[in-house]
Design an enzyme around this catalytic site. Structure first.
Site, PDB file in Angstrom:
ATOM      1  N   SER A 229     -12.821  -3.768  -0.869  1.00 26.65           N
ATOM      2  CA  SER A 229     -13.197  -3.341   0.477  1.00 26.65           C
ATOM      3  C   SER A 229     -14.697  -3.071   0.526  1.00 26.65           C
ATOM      4  CB  SER A 229     -12.454  -2.060   0.864  1.00 26.65           C
ATOM      5  OG  SER A 229     -11.069  -2.290   0.956  1.00 26.65           O
TER       6      SER A 229
ATOM      7  N   ARG B  55       0.856  -1.187   0.000  1.00 26.17           N
ATOM      8  CA  ARG B  55       0.000   0.000   0.000  1.00 26.17           C
ATOM      9  C   ARG B  55       0.892   1.236   0.000  1.00 26.17           C
ATOM     10  NH1 ARG B  55      -2.765   3.420   3.759  1.00 26.17           N
ATOM     11  NH2 ARG B  55      -4.829   4.018   2.980  1.00 26.17           N
TER      12      ARG B  55
ATOM     13  N   LYS C 247      -5.772   4.309   9.152  1.00 24.80           N
ATOM     14  CA  LYS C 247      -6.635   4.863   8.109  1.00 24.80           C
ATOM     15  C   LYS C 247      -7.774   5.611   8.785  1.00 24.80           C
ATOM     16  CE  LYS C 247      -8.478   3.504   3.614  1.00 24.80           C
ATOM     17  NZ  LYS C 247      -8.867   2.386   2.734  1.00 24.80           N
TER      18      LYS C 247
END
Length: 217
Positions: free
Chosen positions: A111, A42, A140
């Site tokens: 997701s 990521r 996040k």
């Protein structure tokens, strides 16, 4: 490579915020040695050239450990580095378009936060789902909280593998037992550790205790 439930058991998601004494590649290899079953790269800050260079190196590492390598969000990078998979969110490219670009063999993870999103993603061709945030997470801040009850409903709605994400640690992973999820995705719980390899060994044992009794492979 298609997704299996075993792939979800201990799913590591990289975070450059925790690099320092070790490079991201060194941290990733320590996690692989410790027993992670999947590794997602990521990156939100690197330019495309550096992102691709890093992706190629991590793909090589994962192949050496026979662990699937997944790229977050960037379909073009995933295709160029021949990643095993691509993971997209609700605000990213639509699953059908991802499949058209990635081809039939690449794993697609999506997701989701609701049973309706889960059903739609499966129908569109997703190979697995990431569900969260199941616990509070600083990794996040914009993540939408998903109750454990909703996680259970999502697992009951779909037949593809499901991985829980968001604030999961050694202290709370046991709370995911019996809900139907196939594993846990972790960021800081892995990469903030002083000894990543040892931490992953402990997390792998916990994930086996937590999830292998939830669904039969």
């Amino acid at each position: 490579m298609k997704c299996s439930k075993e792939t979800m058991l201990l799913y590591a998601v990289t975070d450059r915020a925790w690099t320092g004494k070790q490079s991201l590649e060194e941290q990733a290899e320590a996690a692989l040695k410790g027993g992670v079953t999947c590794l997602q790269l990521r990156e939100k800050e690197l330019d495309e050239e550096e992102f691709l260079k890093e992706a190629i190196e991590l793909k090589r590492l994962c192949a050496a450990y026979h662990v699937p390598f997944i790229v977050n969000d960037n379909v073009e990078i995933a295709v160029k580095c021949k990643a095993d998979g691509i993971h997209v969110g609700q605000e990213d490219m639509e699953t059908g378009k991802v499949r058209a670009l990635a081809g039939p063999e690449m794993m697609i993870g999506v997701s989701v936060q609701t049973p309706e999103q889960a059903a739609a993603a499966q129908e569109a061709g997703a190979d697995y789902l990431g569900v969260g945030a199941v616990f509070g997470t600083a990794t996040k801040p914009d993540a939408i909280d998903v109750s454990l009850e909703t996680l259970k409903k999502i697992c009951e709605t779909v037949s593809i593998p499901v991985v829980a994400i968001g604030g999961i640690s050694k202290a709370n992973m046991h709370r995911l037992s019996g809900l139907g999820a196939d594993g846990a995705a972790l960021v800081s719980a892995i990469f903030s550790a002083g000894d990543i390899e040892q931490e992953c060994r402990e997390l792998r044992r916990l994930s086996e205790q937590t999830f292998l009794t939830s669904r039969q492979f």
